[in-house]
Design a protein around this motif. Sequence first.
Motif, PDB file in Angstrom:
ATOM      1  N   ILE A  73      92.569  59.448   8.532  1.00  8.26           N
ATOM      2  CA  ILE A  73      92.609  58.003   8.817  1.00  8.26           C
ATOM      3  C   ILE A  73      92.662  57.216   7.509  1.00  8.26           C
ATOM      4  CG2 ILE A  73      91.142  56.108   9.664  1.00  8.26           C
ATOM      5  CD1 ILE A  73      90.382  58.137  11.992  1.00  8.26           C
ATOM      6  N   GLU A  74      91.894  57.663   6.548  1.00  6.86           N
ATOM      7  CA  GLU A  74      91.870  56.995   5.249  1.00  6.86           C
ATOM      8  C   GLU A  74      93.256  57.062   4.584  1.00  6.86           C
ATOM      9  OE1 GLU A  74      88.524  58.458   2.809  1.00  6.86           O
ATOM     10  OE2 GLU A  74      89.926  58.284   1.114  1.00  6.86           O
ATOM     11  N   LEU A  75      93.887  58.240   4.662  1.00  6.60           N
ATOM     12  CA  LEU A  75      95.209  58.408   4.045  1.00  6.60           C
ATOM     13  C   LEU A  75      96.264  57.537   4.736  1.00  6.60           C
ATOM     14  CD1 LEU A  75      95.161  62.295   3.530  1.00  6.60           C
ATOM     15  CD2 LEU A  75      95.217  60.561   1.701  1.00  6.60           C
ATOM     16  N   ILE A  76      96.187  57.453   6.060  1.00  8.31           N
ATOM     17  CA  ILE A  76      97.162  56.639   6.804  1.00  8.31           C
ATOM     18  C   ILE A  76      96.997  55.157   6.435  1.00  8.31           C
ATOM     19  CG2 ILE A  76      97.899  55.880   9.104  1.00  8.31           C
ATOM     20  CD1 ILE A  76      96.781  58.699  10.090  1.00  8.31           C
ATOM     21  N   ALA A  77      95.749  54.712   6.417  1.00  6.61           N
ATOM     22  CA  ALA A  77      95.490  53.303   6.092  1.00  6.61           C
ATOM     23  C   ALA A  77      95.979  52.995   4.673  1.00  6.61           C
ATOM     24  CB  ALA A  77      94.004  52.995   6.229  1.00  6.61           C
ATOM     25  N   GLN A  78      95.765  53.939   3.761  1.00  9.93           N
ATOM     26  CA  GLN A  78      96.195  53.765   2.370  1.00  9.93           C
ATOM     27  C   GLN A  78      97.718  53.584   2.298  1.00  9.93           C
ATOM     28  OE1 GLN A  78      95.627  57.229  -0.262  1.00  9.93           O
ATOM     29  NE2 GLN A  78      93.710  56.228  -0.840  1.00  9.93           N
ATOM     30  N   ALA A  79      98.438  54.460   3.026  1.00 11.07           N
ATOM     31  CA  ALA A  79      99.903  54.390   3.021  1.00 11.07           C
ATOM     32  C   ALA A  79     100.371  53.068   3.618  1.00 11.07           C
ATOM     33  CB  ALA A  79     100.487  55.567   3.799  1.00 11.07           C
ATOM     34  N   LEU A  80      99.716  52.619   4.679  1.00 10.90           N
ATOM     35  CA  LEU A  80     100.117  51.343   5.300  1.00 10.90           C
ATOM     36  C   LEU A  80      99.830  50.179   4.351  1.00 10.90           C
ATOM     37  CD1 LEU A  80      98.966  51.965   8.979  1.00 10.90           C
ATOM     38  CD2 LEU A  80     101.312  51.539   8.224  1.00 10.90           C
ATOM     39  N   ASN A  81      98.709  50.266   3.652  1.00 14.15           N
ATOM     40  CA  ASN A  81      98.392  49.218   2.684  1.00 14.15           C
ATOM     41  C   ASN A  81      99.476  49.090   1.623  1.00 14.15           C
ATOM     42  OD1 ASN A  81      95.981  47.746   3.257  1.00 14.15           O
ATOM     43  ND2 ASN A  81      94.835  49.653   2.996  1.00 14.15           N
ATOM     44  N   GLU A  82      99.998  50.246   1.205  1.00 12.26           N
ATOM     45  CA  GLU A  82     101.065  50.228   0.188  1.00 12.26           C
ATOM     46  C   GLU A  82     102.367  49.690   0.752  1.00 12.26           C
ATOM     47  OE1 GLU A  82     101.906  54.050  -1.589  1.00 12.26           O
ATOM     48  OE2 GLU A  82      99.742  54.341  -1.888  1.00 12.26           O
ATOM     49  N   ALA A  83     102.650  50.037   2.025  1.00 13.83           N
ATOM     50  CA  ALA A  83     103.976  49.735   2.574  1.00 13.83           C
ATOM     51  C   ALA A  83     104.086  48.316   3.132  1.00 13.83           C
ATOM     52  CB  ALA A  83     104.308  50.732   3.681  1.00 13.83           C
ATOM     53  N   ILE A  84     102.993  47.786   3.615  1.00 11.88           N
ATOM     54  CA  ILE A  84     103.070  46.469   4.270  1.00 11.88           C
ATOM     55  C   ILE A  84     103.056  45.378   3.212  1.00 11.88           C
ATOM     56  CG2 ILE A  84     101.937  44.858   5.850  1.00 11.88           C
ATOM     57  CD1 ILE A  84     100.886  47.231   7.419  1.00 11.88           C
ATOM     58  N   GLU A  85     104.142  44.643   3.148  1.00 13.16           N
ATOM     59  CA  GLU A  85     104.227  43.566   2.171  1.00 13.16           C
ATOM     60  C   GLU A  85     103.526  42.326   2.705  1.00 13.16           C
ATOM     61  OE1 GLU A  85     108.415  43.450   1.586  1.00 13.16           O
ATOM     62  OE2 GLU A  85     108.388  45.475   0.743  1.00 13.16           O
ATOM     63  N   GLU A  86     103.218  41.427   1.784  1.00 21.84           N
ATOM     64  CA  GLU A  86     102.470  40.221   2.161  1.00 21.84           C
ATOM     65  C   GLU A  86     103.192  39.408   3.223  1.00 21.84           C
ATOM     66  OE1 GLU A  86      99.951  38.229  -0.032  1.00 21.84           O
ATOM     67  OE2 GLU A  86      99.351  39.999  -1.175  1.00 21.84           O
ATOM     68  N   ASP A  87     104.519  39.372   3.114  1.00 20.30           N
ATOM     69  CA  ASP A  87     105.284  38.538   4.049  1.00 20.30           C
ATOM     70  C   ASP A  87     105.807  39.361   5.226  1.00 20.30           C
ATOM     71  OD1 ASP A  87     107.107  40.069   2.713  1.00 20.30           O
ATOM     72  OD2 ASP A  87     108.585  38.461   2.498  1.00 20.30           O
ATOM     73  N   LYS A 101      94.463  46.066   5.011  1.00 21.54           N
ATOM     74  CA  LYS A 101      94.127  44.684   4.633  1.00 21.54           C
ATOM     75  C   LYS A 101      94.974  43.678   5.400  1.00 21.54           C
ATOM     76  CE  LYS A 101      93.981  45.109   0.135  1.00 21.54           C
ATOM     77  NZ  LYS A 101      94.995  45.358  -0.590  1.00 21.54           N
ATOM     78  N   ASN A 102      96.304  43.874   5.253  1.00 19.02           N
ATOM     79  CA  ASN A 102      97.253  42.917   5.816  1.00 19.02           C
ATOM     80  C   ASN A 102      97.605  43.393   7.234  1.00 19.02           C
ATOM     81  OD1 ASN A 102      99.155  40.926   5.986  1.00 19.02           O
ATOM     82  ND2 ASN A 102     100.339  41.611   4.216  1.00 19.02           N
ATOM     83  N   ASN A 103      96.642  43.263   8.154  1.00 26.90           N
ATOM     84  CA  ASN A 103      96.831  43.943   9.450  1.00 26.90           C
ATOM     85  C   ASN A 103      97.172  43.016  10.624  1.00 26.90           C
ATOM     86  OD1 ASN A 103      94.447  42.806  10.245  1.00 26.90           O
ATOM     87  ND2 ASN A 103      93.237  44.679  10.128  1.00 26.90           N
TER      88      ASN A 103
END
Length: 277
Positions: free
Chosen positions: A120-134, A166-168
Amino acid sequence: MLKIGCHLSISKGLYRAAEIAKSIDANTFQFFTRNPRGGRAKDLDMDEINSLKEFRRENEFAPLFAHAAYTMNLASKSEKTREFGRMILKDDLDRVRAIGDTYYVFHPGSHVGQGAEKGIELIAQALNEAIEEDNQTIILLEGMSGKGTEIGRNMEELKMIIDGVKNNEKLGIIIDTCHLYSSGYNIKDDLDGVLDEIDRIVGLDRLHAVHLNDTKVEFSSNKDRHEVIGEGLLGLDAIVDIINHPSLKDLPFNLETPNEPEDHKDEISLLRKEYKG
Ligand code: FE
Ligand code: FE
Ligand code: ZN
């Protein structure tokens, strides 16, 4: 109007898939962003995307579902596999943004023995990297049947992933009726109870879409075998209740049943007949 479609091949392009969808009375469809077992994706043809947008507008299509490749495992033990997953995730999100009005659906991943928490931690980390602010794309974690070391076997795990990002705002879930039943959510006998639980743990505001499948496998079996609508252990009555439930009836549904497009036409016409709006 029921928003219903099915998984279609885009080997002849997205526009052709939309035409096939229309020909079977669907107003949405799902497609793989790339070969489900491989990694390569064809370049997007912007002329085609524009014609597709036009076609979808004219025919009042609901959002489409873009399904990630099964080879994308953001929770893998292997750094190389994770890196590959992060690369295709980024690329997929770019493509889905270009297509527009399309939900990005993916299986959270498998922790392959590291434990769900680590996965779960690894998935959230990858999503944090991939999801841009906009980020404007709705990204949906699919609830799984819970076979092997699959993550997303229950609402708690999906919620933990969402909380780790973060940006969820645009991160939500998709339920698969086959997976729900085999992971121990009794949508056949207690649909209201299951929806209450989804609301309590994840929140129904995060639920954006449904994979509508009957199932070949028993309740709580943690197996994953889809069946044609009305021919499985869920049965038609339970499925009719699902598409008509006040919390679900306005969501887009896509079938992933073992059928060819011509047969999906019969499933769709049956469901349209049973839909009370
Ligand atoms: Fe899926
Ligand atoms: Fe599914
Ligand atoms: Zn499945």
